[in-house]
Design a protein around this motif. Structure first.
Motif, PDB file in Angstrom:
ATOM      1  N   GLY A   1       0.831  -1.201   0.000  1.00 37.64           N
ATOM      2  CA  GLY A   1       0.000   0.000   0.000  1.00 37.64           C
ATOM      3  C   GLY A   1       0.863   1.247   0.000  1.00 37.64           C
ATOM      4  O   GLY A   1       1.812   1.354   0.784  1.00 37.64           O
ATOM      5  N   ALA A   2       0.536   2.174  -0.872  1.00 38.83           N
ATOM      6  CA  ALA A   2       1.248   3.453  -0.922  1.00 38.83           C
ATOM      7  C   ALA A   2       0.224   4.577  -0.840  1.00 38.83           C
ATOM      8  O   ALA A   2      -0.974   4.351  -0.958  1.00 38.83           O
ATOM      9  CB  ALA A   2       2.059   3.560  -2.209  1.00 38.83           C
ATOM     10  N   ARG A   3       0.732   5.776  -0.645  1.00 39.95           N
ATOM     11  CA  ARG A   3      -0.179   6.912  -0.487  1.00 39.95           C
ATOM     12  C   ARG A   3      -0.873   7.258  -1.811  1.00 39.95           C
ATOM     13  O   ARG A   3      -2.083   7.370  -1.869  1.00 39.95           O
ATOM     14  CB  ARG A   3       0.643   8.089   0.008  1.00 39.95           C
ATOM     15  CG  ARG A   3      -0.152   9.232   0.497  1.00 39.95           C
ATOM     16  CD  ARG A   3       0.794  10.325   0.923  1.00 39.95           C
ATOM     17  NE  ARG A   3       0.127  11.361   1.668  1.00 39.95           N
ATOM     18  CZ  ARG A   3       0.564  12.609   1.725  1.00 39.95           C
ATOM     19  NH1 ARG A   3       1.660  12.952   1.107  1.00 39.95           N
ATOM     20  NH2 ARG A   3      -0.091  13.500   2.430  1.00 39.95           N
TER      21      ARG A   3
ATOM     22  N   VAL B   1      -3.340   2.023  -3.581  1.00 39.06           N
ATOM     23  CA  VAL B   1      -3.006   3.385  -3.133  1.00 39.06           C
ATOM     24  C   VAL B   1      -4.180   3.952  -2.343  1.00 39.06           C
ATOM     25  O   VAL B   1      -5.336   3.604  -2.587  1.00 39.06           O
ATOM     26  CB  VAL B   1      -2.670   4.312  -4.323  1.00 39.06           C
ATOM     27  CG1 VAL B   1      -1.420   3.848  -5.040  1.00 39.06           C
ATOM     28  CG2 VAL B   1      -3.832   4.437  -5.293  1.00 39.06           C
ATOM     29  N   ASP B   2      -3.862   4.812  -1.391  1.00 41.09           N
ATOM     30  CA  ASP B   2      -4.929   5.436  -0.592  1.00 41.09           C
ATOM     31  C   ASP B   2      -5.717   6.441  -1.415  1.00 41.09           C
ATOM     32  O   ASP B   2      -6.907   6.637  -1.193  1.00 41.09           O
ATOM     33  CB  ASP B   2      -4.333   6.150   0.632  1.00 41.09           C
ATOM     34  CG  ASP B   2      -3.991   5.180   1.740  1.00 41.09           C
ATOM     35  OD1 ASP B   2      -4.217   3.968   1.562  1.00 41.09           O
ATOM     36  OD2 ASP B   2      -3.503   5.636   2.792  1.00 41.09           O
ATOM     37  N   ARG B   3      -5.017   7.088  -2.328  1.00 42.96           N
ATOM     38  CA  ARG B   3      -5.681   8.073  -3.190  1.00 42.96           C
ATOM     39  C   ARG B   3      -5.285   7.806  -4.625  1.00 42.96           C
ATOM     40  O   ARG B   3      -4.108   7.870  -4.962  1.00 42.96           O
ATOM     41  CB  ARG B   3      -5.252   9.492  -2.799  1.00 42.96           C
ATOM     42  CG  ARG B   3      -5.831   9.961  -1.489  1.00 42.96           C
ATOM     43  CD  ARG B   3      -5.344  11.352  -1.141  1.00 42.96           C
ATOM     44  NE  ARG B   3      -5.767  11.706   0.200  1.00 42.96           N
ATOM     45  CZ  ARG B   3      -5.205  11.271   1.307  1.00 42.96           C
ATOM     46  NH1 ARG B   3      -4.158  10.480   1.236  1.00 42.96           N
ATOM     47  NH2 ARG B   3      -5.663  11.622   2.495  1.00 42.96           N
TER      48      ARG B   3
ATOM     49  N   ARG C   1      -5.260   2.872 -12.861  1.00 41.13           N
ATOM     50  CA  ARG C   1      -6.261   1.847 -13.141  1.00 41.13           C
ATOM     51  C   ARG C   1      -6.195   0.703 -12.125  1.00 41.13           C
ATOM     52  O   ARG C   1      -6.847  -0.322 -12.310  1.00 41.13           O
ATOM     53  CB  ARG C   1      -6.046   1.255 -14.542  1.00 41.13           C
ATOM     54  CG  ARG C   1      -5.928   2.297 -15.639  1.00 41.13           C
ATOM     55  CD  ARG C   1      -7.254   2.817 -16.104  1.00 41.13           C
ATOM     56  NE  ARG C   1      -8.092   1.766 -16.661  1.00 41.13           N
ATOM     57  CZ  ARG C   1      -9.401   1.887 -16.848  1.00 41.13           C
ATOM     58  NH1 ARG C   1     -10.010   3.002 -16.493  1.00 41.13           N
ATOM     59  NH2 ARG C   1     -10.102   0.909 -17.376  1.00 41.13           N
ATOM     60  N   GLY C   2      -5.391   0.881 -11.099  1.00 44.15           N
ATOM     61  CA  GLY C   2      -5.212  -0.193 -10.129  1.00 44.15           C
ATOM     62  C   GLY C   2      -6.116  -0.043  -8.916  1.00 44.15           C
ATOM     63  O   GLY C   2      -7.111   0.683  -8.938  1.00 44.15           O
ATOM     64  N   ASN C   3      -5.725  -0.744  -7.841  1.00 50.11           N
ATOM     65  CA  ASN C   3      -6.526  -0.751  -6.614  1.00 50.11           C
ATOM     66  C   ASN C   3      -6.461   0.581  -5.886  1.00 50.11           C
ATOM     67  O   ASN C   3      -5.415   1.234  -5.850  1.00 50.11           O
ATOM     68  CB  ASN C   3      -6.011  -1.834  -5.662  1.00 50.11           C
ATOM     69  CG  ASN C   3      -6.232  -3.230  -6.215  1.00 50.11           C
ATOM     70  OD1 ASN C   3      -7.364  -3.677  -6.360  1.00 50.11           O
ATOM     71  ND2 ASN C   3      -5.150  -3.916  -6.549  1.00 50.11           N
ATOM     72  N   VAL C   4      -7.581   0.943  -5.277  1.00 47.59           N
ATOM     73  CA  VAL C   4      -7.625   2.099  -4.373  1.00 47.59           C
ATOM     74  C   VAL C   4      -8.213   1.614  -3.050  1.00 47.59           C
ATOM     75  O   VAL C   4      -9.256   0.946  -3.037  1.00 47.59           O
ATOM     76  CB  VAL C   4      -8.496   3.238  -4.949  1.00 47.59           C
ATOM     77  CG1 VAL C   4      -8.596   4.400  -3.947  1.00 47.59           C
ATOM     78  CG2 VAL C   4      -7.933   3.741  -6.270  1.00 47.59           C
ATOM     79  N   GLY C   5      -7.555   1.958  -1.969  1.00 50.17           N
ATOM     80  CA  GLY C   5      -8.005   1.527  -0.640  1.00 50.17           C
ATOM     81  C   GLY C   5      -6.804   1.104   0.169  1.00 50.17           C
ATOM     82  O   GLY C   5      -5.703   0.959  -0.368  1.00 50.17           O
ATOM     83  N   VAL C   6      -7.000   0.927   1.457  1.00 48.56           N
ATOM     84  CA  VAL C   6      -5.859   0.580   2.305  1.00 48.56           C
ATOM     85  C   VAL C   6      -5.447  -0.871   2.070  1.00 48.56           C
ATOM     86  O   VAL C   6      -6.245  -1.703   1.636  1.00 48.56           O
ATOM     87  CB  VAL C   6      -6.157   0.819   3.806  1.00 48.56           C
ATOM     88  CG1 VAL C   6      -6.187   2.301   4.107  1.00 48.56           C
ATOM     89  CG2 VAL C   6      -7.436   0.163   4.222  1.00 48.56           C
ATOM     90  N   VAL C   7      -4.204  -1.146   2.394  1.00 54.71           N
ATOM     91  CA  VAL C   7      -3.621  -2.456   2.074  1.00 54.71           C
ATOM     92  C   VAL C   7      -4.343  -3.602   2.811  1.00 54.71           C
ATOM     93  O   VAL C   7      -4.400  -4.723   2.317  1.00 54.71           O
ATOM     94  CB  VAL C   7      -2.092  -2.434   2.366  1.00 54.71           C
ATOM     95  CG1 VAL C   7      -1.805  -2.381   3.855  1.00 54.71           C
ATOM     96  CG2 VAL C   7      -1.399  -3.600   1.707  1.00 54.71           C
TER      97      VAL C   7
ATOM     98  N   THR D   1      -7.385  -4.171   3.063  1.00 56.29           N
ATOM     99  CA  THR D   1      -8.550  -4.687   2.332  1.00 56.29           C
ATOM    100  C   THR D   1      -8.162  -5.775   1.339  1.00 56.29           C
ATOM    101  O   THR D   1      -9.022  -6.483   0.841  1.00 56.29           O
ATOM    102  CB  THR D   1      -9.267  -3.555   1.564  1.00 56.29           C
ATOM    103  OG1 THR D   1      -8.350  -2.966   0.635  1.00 56.29           O
ATOM    104  CG2 THR D   1      -9.775  -2.479   2.502  1.00 56.29           C
TER     105      THR D   1
END
Lengths: 154, 288
Positions: B158-160, B186-188, B194-200, B202
């Motif tokens: 997870g990155a910012r 990524v958090d934002r 086009r990838g995942n958004v949300g905290v690691v 999840t």
């Protein structure tokens, strides 16, 4: 590998421990569905009469920000549940959901299940417990996002 | 039979662990807008001291100060020793201004490593947040070098924002090898992401690992680790098979000064990598 709808639902952790008669009923409310990349699954403000289990793919839950365009709040992936607005009045979607990749899902008729839950409170309680867990996990995740943990001052 | 797994013995530090050895900056790489990697080699031309994944060095910017920095390079291939650092204070800011050929002092390596080398036949679930990927990268190098010894290897990172993703090209290259599952979130999000958004946390439920045979390695901000540990345990991974890397204000690095005391432990000497059951009673406590 091809699995029957019934088998997929039984194996999903979300329904683990649910009575046989309920599984059968829920299976009757479900169908397979596929979304193409870029296709909207639901739009903010539309009636919320479904929920989905994502079997494969990636879905962006987003909100339209004026002069900026769609902002992704969260992505939902394989094994995740998408949508709980069907559970609470006014039964309207609060966000948009859009497939980022080709996405296969189970589409549940929330309206049908809602009616059944109103009639059978034991089922209603079981469904509510499971969705409360999903909502709780999403709330935790959102709070962590708000903390900006990877920022310098975190 | 109860499963017992312990941390491997630590690699011995240099002859006098309190005396910095002059190292020369052999290379500087900008990783993101606020992180950089330094390649360091002994100024006298000697070989780089060997290290194990998860260990750290004390890096001394002359005239400014000394800070503990995890080693982020490949333990099996180290003509120079690599440290990835984020600019957060005076010392790391000065470190970020170093150029090829500049000198700095190095003490180490110190601390207990990740238990990777001796855990053949297991699934590895590696969860990293932010700069926490840096101390896990040597573990990934080690696992990838002997890929056939292990079963599934999953990295959840997870990155910012997309711009804050560390070692991006390397992650893309590893993912392309198809024998390592890498999920980045990524958090934002940003335009074009086009990838995942949300905290690691999840993504832990989506990882296809066998909980009974999985070793989890976790590094990131402590709050992120707290929620990660809850998720891992919810998925059936026992505390004896979860390892975390802790961070505290380390000064002497050899357990004398007490700056990094953490309950009955010193992070520098007994950690930074801990088996979760060893610290669980104090983990996440505001006051010990």
């Amino acid at each position: 590998m091809i699995h029957s709808l019934d088998a997929v639902i039984r194996q999903h952790t979300f329904f683990r421990g649910l009575e046989e008669r309920y599984i059968e009923f829920i299976t009757g409310c479900a169908k397979n569905i596929r979304f193409e990349p870029g296709q909207y699954i639901f739009r903010e403000g539309d009636p919320a009469d479904q929920f989905y289990f994502i079997r494969e793919g990636l879905v962006s839950v987003e909100i339209m920000v004026p002069e900026r365009g769609p902002a992704t709040v969260q992505t939902i992936g394989e094994g995740d549940v998408l949508g709980w607005s069907w559970l609470a009045p006014p039964y309207r979607w609060h966000f948009d959901a859009r497939a980022l990749r080709e996405t296969r899902a189970l589409d549940f008729d929330g309206k049908c299940l809602r009616t059944k839950c109103d009639e059978d409170h034991d089922l209603g309680y079981e469904i509510m417990k499971r969705f409360t867990n999903v909502v709780s996990e999403r709330l935790d995740a959102t709070r962590l996002q708000l903390l900006d943990l990877y920022g310098v001052r975190a | 039979m109860a499963y017992v797994l312990d941390l491997p013995a630590m690699t011995g530090p240099v002859a006098d662990p309190m005396v910095p050895v002059p190292y020369r900056v052999e290379g500087v790489k900008r990783e993101t807008h606020d992180t950089f990697s330094l390649d360091l080699a002994p100024a006298d031309g000697a070989a780089v001291t060997s290290f194990q994944p998860g260990q750290f060095n004390m890096l001394y910017v002359f005239g400014v100060g000394e800070v503990p920095i995890s080693i982020s390079g490949d333990p099996g291939n180290c003509p120079a020793i690599v440290h990835t650092t984020r600019v957060v204070g005076a010392v790391t800011k000065a470190m970020g201004a170093l150029k090829r050929g500049d000198l700095l002092g190095v003490r180490g390596p110190f601390g207990k490593p990740w238990p990777v080398a001796e855990e053949a036949g297991r699934d590895f679930l590696i969860v990293a947040g932010g700069i926490g990927l840096a101390p896990l990268r040597p573990a990934l190098y080690t696992l990838m070098k002997q890929r056939e010894k292990y079963r599934k290897i999953v990295l959840l990172y997870g990155a910012r924002t997309p711009e804050d993703i560390l070692y991006r090209r390397e992650l893309e290259r590893w993912r392309g090898k198809f024998d390592l599952e890498i999920q980045v979130t990524v958090d934002r999000g940003a335009a074009g992401w086009r990838g995942n958004v949300g905290v690691v946390t999840t993504m832990i439920g989506r990882a296809q690992c066998d909980p009974a045979n999985t070793l989890a390695l976790v590094c990131g901000p402590e709050v992120m680790m707290r929620f990660t540990l809850m998720e891992l345990q919810k998925r059936g991974i026992a505390q004896q098979r979860i390892f975390v890397s802790m961070e505290r204000n380390m000064k002497c690095a050899v357990g004398f000064c007490g700056h990094c005391q953490y309950g009955p432990n010193f992070i520098c000497k007994d950690g930074p990598v801990f088996r979760l059951d060893r610290i669980e009673p104090i983990f996440g406590k505001a006051e010990i």
